[in-house]
Write an enzyme that holds these catalytic residues in place. Structure first.
Site, PDB file in Angstrom:
ATOM      1  N   ASP A   1       1.028  -1.050   0.214  1.00 62.36           N
ATOM      2  CA  ASP A   1      -0.030   0.070  -0.041  1.00 62.36           C
ATOM      3  C   ASP A   1       0.948   1.412  -0.133  1.00 62.36           C
ATOM      4  O   ASP A   1       1.857   1.223  -0.869  1.00 62.36           O
ATOM      5  CB  ASP A   1      -1.085   0.032   1.178  1.00 62.36           C
TER       6      ASP A   1
ATOM      7  N   HIS B   1      -6.955  -6.329  -1.343  1.00 59.14           N
ATOM      8  CA  HIS B   1      -6.089  -5.411  -1.177  1.00 59.14           C
ATOM      9  C   HIS B   1      -5.114  -5.672  -0.043  1.00 59.14           C
ATOM     10  O   HIS B   1      -3.758  -5.400  -0.379  1.00 59.14           O
ATOM     11  CB  HIS B   1      -6.545  -3.995  -0.725  1.00 59.14           C
TER      12      HIS B   1
END
Length: 329
Positions: A103, A304
């Site tokens: 991320d 994610h």
């Protein structure tokens, strides 16, 4: 219960201190988390990398956990976070390291490789593809993504105090919703309504979280307790200040416009992750932007939080890549 072979340390860096957790001996692998996470996001990787012969070190990024939390917003600019990473390597008595980020940590890892190539000799990127600096000023670009009735989540995070006012009254509940919204097994379907990446004007991000209850399969109640306790203690401002520096980064890193990362690299993304699908063109450009790319993987049915959602696969891919990089495969 703490792992018996993991060691927590605070190390001094020019900007204050960084908290880290280390396990194993061997070549240094620095693990950098994203938003809204912690060193704990690498809990499945630390013992596996240690067993494979590496010194695995997961940090709390500046603003998180037990690391320093400067008050000034601009203390969270990319240049400062890269300096923290390099200082951690030196504080651990090493000269070089492989850096792996997820991320926002992927962006920090990529810029660490660009700005400190003699220190960071290989780079692994999880979830967020590498795209060289360029284009219009970021906040201008993000403003165009929204519409009259909603705004892109990065724009929503820009105003100091605004997102904090939503999150901090119920940190645990907000985190549970946010993690679920970006997990493959709990993310909202199109029939549930608009994407949680877009916030209603005068509304809240959590208005777009999945309507159903329950945690994603990778997240236990104890895991959520850990994350919630960290952010209840620290607040969210340090974490959100990363988003509030995107324009400063664009200015600070002007000399890197279009720059490729030439070190050996790795990418792992999930096919259900908007970070991967929206940036498909960046992945297609890897022959030019990551000329040292060793391998790139898109995990089917993964969202994610790749190293937590699919820990076994990510561990295998990391160990294989590290073996290729260090000549031990």
């Amino acid at each position: 219960m703490p792992h018996p072979t993991q060691h927590h340390r605070l190390v001094d860096v020019p900007g204050g201190r960084i908290h880290l957790v280390e396990q194993g001996e061997g070549p240094l692998v620095l693990l950098v988390h994203g938003f809204p996470e912690s060193w704990y996001s690498w809990r499945h990787q630390l013992p596996v990398l240690a067993e494979a012969g590496y010194r695995a070190v997961a940090i709390d990024v500046r603003g998180y956990g037990r690391s320093s939390k400067p008050r000034d917003v601009d203390a969270y600019r990319m240049l400062e976070l890269v300096a923290d990473n390099a200082a951690v390597v030196r504080a651990l008595g090493a000269e070089t390291a492989t850096v792996v980020g997820h991320d926002w940590g992927a962006g920090i890892a990529a810029n660490s490789a660009l700005l400190e190539p003699d220190v960071f000799t290989a780079v692994g990127l999880l979830s967020v593809p590498y795209a060289p600096r360029g284009g219009p000023r970021p906040t201008d670009a993000f403003a165009m993504i929204g519409g009259p009735d909603e705004e892109f989540y990065v724009s929503y995070f820009q105003e100091p105090g605004r997102a904090e006012a939503e999150i901090e009254p119920d940190v645990r509940g907000w985190l549970a919703g946010f993690y679920a919204a970006l997990s493959a097994d709990t993310m909202p379907s199109p029939s549930d309504g608009p994407s949680p990446h877009f916030v209603p004007r005068d509304g809240r991000m959590s208005d777009r979280f999945p309507p159903h209850s329950g945690l994603p399969s990778w997240l236990t109640e104890a895991d959520l307790d850990f994350y919630a306790e960290e952010f209840e203690r620290t607040g969210l401002t340090g974490a959100l200040n990363r988003y509030r520096n995107v324009d400063r980064d664009w200015e600070d890193l002007a000399a890197l416009d279009g720059a490729p990362i030439t070190q050996p690299s790795l990418f792992i993304g999930g096919d259900q992750d908007a970070s991967t699908t929206w940036m498909a063109d960046a992945i297609k450009a890897y022959p030019q932007t990551l000329p040292g790319l060793v391998s790139s993987h898109i995990l089917e049915g993964c969202g994610h939080w790749v190293q937590q959602e699919r820990a076994y696969e990510v561990n295998r891919l990391l160990v294989e890549w590290l073996g290729a990089v260090h000549g031990t495969a």
